[in-house]
Design a protein around this motif. Structure first.
Motif, mmCIF file in Angstrom:
data_model
loop_
_atom_site.group_PDB
_atom_site.id
_atom_site.type_symbol
_atom_site.label_atom_id
_atom_site.label_comp_id
_atom_site.label_asym_id
_atom_site.label_seq_id
_atom_site.Cartn_x
_atom_site.Cartn_y
_atom_site.Cartn_z
ATOM 1 N N UNK A 172 -1.392 -8.351 -0.188
ATOM 2 C CA UNK A 172 -2.354 -7.249 -0.260
ATOM 3 C C UNK A 172 -2.527 -6.770 -1.689
ATOM 4 N N UNK A 173 -1.467 -6.874 -2.467
ATOM 5 C CA UNK A 173 -1.516 -6.445 -3.865
ATOM 6 C C UNK A 173 -0.581 -7.310 -4.703
ATOM 7 N N UNK A 174 -0.557 -7.044 -5.996
ATOM 8 C CA UNK A 174 0.281 -7.836 -6.897
ATOM 9 C C UNK A 174 1.760 -7.708 -6.561
ATOM 10 N N UNK A 175 2.175 -6.518 -6.177
ATOM 11 C CA UNK A 175 3.575 -6.285 -5.840
ATOM 12 C C UNK A 175 4.019 -7.197 -4.694
ATOM 13 N N UNK A 176 3.203 -7.261 -3.655
ATOM 14 C CA UNK A 176 3.544 -8.081 -2.487
ATOM 15 C C UNK A 176 3.573 -9.567 -2.858
ATOM 16 N N UNK A 177 2.622 -9.996 -3.665
ATOM 17 C CA UNK A 177 2.564 -11.398 -4.080
ATOM 18 C C UNK A 177 3.789 -11.763 -4.925
ATOM 19 N N UNK A 178 4.151 -10.879 -5.855
ATOM 20 C CA UNK A 178 5.324 -11.126 -6.688
ATOM 21 C C UNK A 178 6.594 -11.167 -5.835
ATOM 22 N N UNK A 179 6.680 -10.252 -4.876
ATOM 23 C CA UNK A 179 7.853 -10.206 -4.003
ATOM 24 C C UNK A 179 8.002 -11.507 -3.223
#
Length: 161
Positions: free
Chosen positions: A121-128
């Motif tokens: 959904x966002x960069x944080x989720x993708x990085x995680x």
């Protein structure tokens, strides 16, 4: 299947000549052939004398293969070596020969491929998701964060607080 000692020696020598094997794998196979402890000891001793069996040679091959072909990190490789009862004194010097750049290069390669398919959904989720993927491959957290930040930009540290 019950084998005699000479039959087992011939079979296990062929098994060892096809690929590098560690003592643990050889012993496991000999036990499955229902050989006695004394027979197993004699066979293993003979294999070592004739250089069919060498744990340090196995470790070099194992580390090289898992790093280059399976794209595993140091943690996962060490875990697998410990599962095979390989002593740290054997694998530690071999890891010292492998530069940290090799691990970073492999990690950047697999992360760049994985980043194309990861949805968030966002960069944080993708990085995680990328971090979890890389940790599952056995890479260290500091190397993973460094590579993910290189790949996607930004600073992951800001999300940790």
């Amino acid at each position: 299947m019950k084998l005699s000692e000479p039959q087992a020696l011939n079979r296990i020598a062929g098994y060892c000549s096809r690929a590098e094997r560690c003592e643990y794998d050889v012993r496991k196979k000999l036990v499955s052939w229902e050989l006695s402890g004394e027979e197993i000891e004699r066979i293993v001793k003979r294999l070592k004398q004739e250089r069919f069996l060498d744990d340090s040679r196995f470790v070099k091959s194992f580390i090289n293969d898992k790093l280059k072909f399976n794209k595993w990190g140091k943690t996962k490789i060490i875990f697998e070596l410990r599962k095979r009862n390989i002593q740290e004194s054997i694998y530690s010097p071999i890891f010292d020969e492998v530069s940290g750049d090799e691990f970073e290069k492999q990690l950047m390669h697999i992360l760049s491929i994985k980043a194309k398919s990861v949805k968030g959904k966002n960069d944080y989720e993708k990085k995680t998701k990328l971090i979890r993927f890389a940790l599952g491959r056995g890479f260290s957290m500091d190397l993973v964060i460094k590579c993910v930040d290189k790949l996607l930009g930004g600073d992951y540290e800001e999300y940790i607080t």
